[in-house]
Design a protein around this motif. Structure first.
Motif, PDB file in Angstrom:
ATOM      1  N   ASP A  57       0.825  -1.221   0.000  1.00 56.51           N
ATOM      2  CA  ASP A  57       0.000   0.000   0.000  1.00 56.51           C
ATOM      3  C   ASP A  57       0.855   1.266   0.000  1.00 56.51           C
ATOM      4  O   ASP A  57       0.342   2.371   0.071  1.00 56.51           O
ATOM      5  N   GLY A  58       2.183   1.114  -0.069  1.00 53.41           N
ATOM      6  CA  GLY A  58       3.090   2.251  -0.124  1.00 53.41           C
ATOM      7  C   GLY A  58       3.598   2.697   1.230  1.00 53.41           C
ATOM      8  O   GLY A  58       4.533   3.499   1.311  1.00 53.41           O
ATOM      9  N   SER A  59       3.012   2.211   2.308  1.00 52.32           N
ATOM     10  CA  SER A  59       3.485   2.589   3.639  1.00 52.32           C
ATOM     11  C   SER A  59       4.822   1.919   3.920  1.00 52.32           C
ATOM     12  O   SER A  59       5.179   0.907   3.312  1.00 52.32           O
ATOM     13  N   VAL A  60       5.575   2.504   4.835  1.00 50.28           N
ATOM     14  CA  VAL A  60       6.906   1.995   5.169  1.00 50.28           C
ATOM     15  C   VAL A  60       6.885   1.456   6.595  1.00 50.28           C
ATOM     16  O   VAL A  60       6.522   2.168   7.532  1.00 50.28           O
ATOM     17  N   LEU A  61       7.262   0.193   6.751  1.00 51.15           N
ATOM     18  CA  LEU A  61       7.426  -0.431   8.056  1.00 51.15           C
ATOM     19  C   LEU A  61       8.911  -0.396   8.357  1.00 51.15           C
ATOM     20  O   LEU A  61       9.720  -0.872   7.563  1.00 51.15           O
ATOM     21  N   GLN A  62       9.290   0.189   9.491  1.00 52.51           N
ATOM     22  CA  GLN A  62      10.692   0.217   9.895  1.00 52.51           C
ATOM     23  C   GLN A  62      10.850  -0.613  11.152  1.00 52.51           C
ATOM     24  O   GLN A  62       9.985  -0.593  12.031  1.00 52.51           O
ATOM     25  N   TYR A  63      11.960  -1.345  11.226  1.00 53.37           N
ATOM     26  CA  TYR A  63      12.207  -2.135  12.422  1.00 53.37           C
ATOM     27  C   TYR A  63      13.680  -2.178  12.751  1.00 53.37           C
ATOM     28  O   TYR A  63      14.544  -2.004  11.897  1.00 53.37           O
ATOM     29  N   LEU A  64      13.948  -2.378  14.022  1.00 53.06           N
ATOM     30  CA  LEU A  64      15.305  -2.421  14.546  1.00 53.06           C
ATOM     31  C   LEU A  64      15.354  -3.543  15.565  1.00 53.06           C
ATOM     32  O   LEU A  64      14.520  -3.604  16.469  1.00 53.06           O
ATOM     33  N   LYS A  65      16.322  -4.456  15.426  1.00 52.62           N
ATOM     34  CA  LYS A  65      16.493  -5.547  16.379  1.00 52.62           C
ATOM     35  C   LYS A  65      17.779  -5.303  17.143  1.00 52.62           C
ATOM     36  O   LYS A  65      18.838  -5.141  16.556  1.00 52.62           O
ATOM     37  N   ASN A  68      17.816  -9.110  22.198  1.00 51.62           N
ATOM     38  CA  ASN A  68      16.568  -9.873  22.199  1.00 51.62           C
ATOM     39  C   ASN A  68      15.345  -8.963  22.180  1.00 51.62           C
ATOM     40  O   ASN A  68      14.264  -9.356  22.574  1.00 51.62           O
ATOM     41  N   GLU A  69      15.519  -7.724  21.694  1.00 54.05           N
ATOM     42  CA  GLU A  69      14.404  -6.789  21.634  1.00 54.05           C
ATOM     43  C   GLU A  69      14.223  -6.298  20.202  1.00 54.05           C
ATOM     44  O   GLU A  69      15.193  -6.133  19.463  1.00 54.05           O
ATOM     45  N   ILE A  70      12.970  -6.079  19.795  1.00 52.12           N
ATOM     46  CA  ILE A  70      12.686  -5.569  18.462  1.00 52.12           C
ATOM     47  C   ILE A  70      11.768  -4.354  18.591  1.00 52.12           C
ATOM     48  O   ILE A  70      10.895  -4.319  19.457  1.00 52.12           O
ATOM     49  N   PHE A  71      12.031  -3.343  17.755  1.00 54.90           N
ATOM     50  CA  PHE A  71      11.254  -2.119  17.739  1.00 54.90           C
ATOM     51  C   PHE A  71      10.670  -1.951  16.344  1.00 54.90           C
ATOM     52  O   PHE A  71      11.378  -2.091  15.358  1.00 54.90           O
ATOM     53  N   LEU A  72       9.358  -1.648  16.257  1.00 54.33           N
ATOM     54  CA  LEU A  72       8.668  -1.478  14.978  1.00 54.33           C
ATOM     55  C   LEU A  72       8.021  -0.102  14.918  1.00 54.33           C
ATOM     56  O   LEU A  72       7.483   0.374  15.922  1.00 54.33           O
ATOM     57  N   HIS A  73       8.073   0.522  13.749  1.00 58.17           N
ATOM     58  CA  HIS A  73       7.371   1.782  13.510  1.00 58.17           C
ATOM     59  C   HIS A  73       6.616   1.633  12.200  1.00 58.17           C
ATOM     60  O   HIS A  73       7.213   1.351  11.159  1.00 58.17           O
ATOM     61  N   TRP A  74       5.281   1.816  12.262  1.00 54.96           N
ATOM     62  CA  TRP A  74       4.453   1.664  11.065  1.00 54.96           C
ATOM     63  C   TRP A  74       3.213   2.506  11.215  1.00 54.96           C
ATOM     64  O   TRP A  74       2.522   2.432  12.232  1.00 54.96           O
ATOM     65  N   LYS A  75       2.937   3.319  10.218  1.00 52.29           N
ATOM     66  CA  LYS A  75       1.741   4.171  10.162  1.00 52.29           C
ATOM     67  C   LYS A  75       1.560   4.989  11.442  1.00 52.29           C
ATOM     68  O   LYS A  75       0.478   5.053  12.015  1.00 52.29           O
ATOM     69  N   GLY A  76       2.654   5.582  11.915  1.00 51.21           N
ATOM     70  CA  GLY A  76       2.594   6.460  13.077  1.00 51.21           C
ATOM     71  C   GLY A  76       2.559   5.776  14.423  1.00 51.21           C
ATOM     72  O   GLY A  76       2.535   6.436  15.450  1.00 51.21           O
TER      73      GLY A  76
END
Length: 171
Positions: A57-65, A68-76
């Motif tokens: 859909d053109g949105s950008v999902l960003q993630y950082l590992k 043992n922790e993961i961070f996600l940023h998607w649609k605000g």
């Protein structure tokens, strides 16, 4: 790989294996192939760097590992979660020998010789491929011998602990 997230509507479990993804939110479960949703993916070689996935859909999902922790940023929205430790309980096991389910490193020993455990209690933790894996007692038992020490490297099927089964008292 399993991820567990706390969301506004409760806990969400995300399991990723290759391109297959399964999401469980409450009693609902959704499965899909990653390529069904992803148009393009850029993956830098550094595992601790920010990665981006462009969704169809053109949105950008960003993630950082990070470890043992993961961070996600998607649609605000931003989510973070810790990787759950995998558990090896040896269900149905009757052998007194507790063997390593995989090659790895003993990072914690949670027992001592003579200590009694209920089935399912953690005996030790192995680290393999940056994941901590709890090795649990398969039945009520007493620890007879510990063959490895914290920090030891072990191979798959190497004996870690010898147990003595505790039979329930019959009345």
């Amino acid at each position: 790989m399993d991820y567990l997230f706390e969301t506004k509507s409760g806990a969400a479990s995300v399991y990723v294996s290759g391109s297959q993804t399964r999401v469980r939110l409450g009693k609902d479960s959704f499965s899909f192939q990653l390529e069904d949703w992803v148009k393009e993916e850029t993956l830098p070689s550094d595992t601790n760097s920010l990665r981006s996935v462009i969704m169809k859909d053109g949105s950008v999902l960003q993630y950082l590992k990070v470890r043992n922790e993961i961070f996600l940023h998607w649609k605000g929205e931003i989510w973070s979660g810790k990787l759950a430790e995998r558990q090896y309980e040896g269900g149905g096991q009757t052998s007194p020998e507790i063997k390593s389910p995989m090659p790895g490193k003993v990072v914690q020993i949670s027992t001592e010789v003579g200590r009694e455990h209920k089935g399912g209690e953690t005996l030790l933790i192995l680290e393999a491929m940056k994941m901590e894996n709890a090795v649990k007692a398969p039945y009520p038992c007493r620890v007879e011998e510990i063959r490895k020490s914290q920090g030891d490297l072990v191979q798959q099927d190497e004996v870690l602990i010898i147990l003595h089964r505790i039979e329930p008292e019959k009345t």
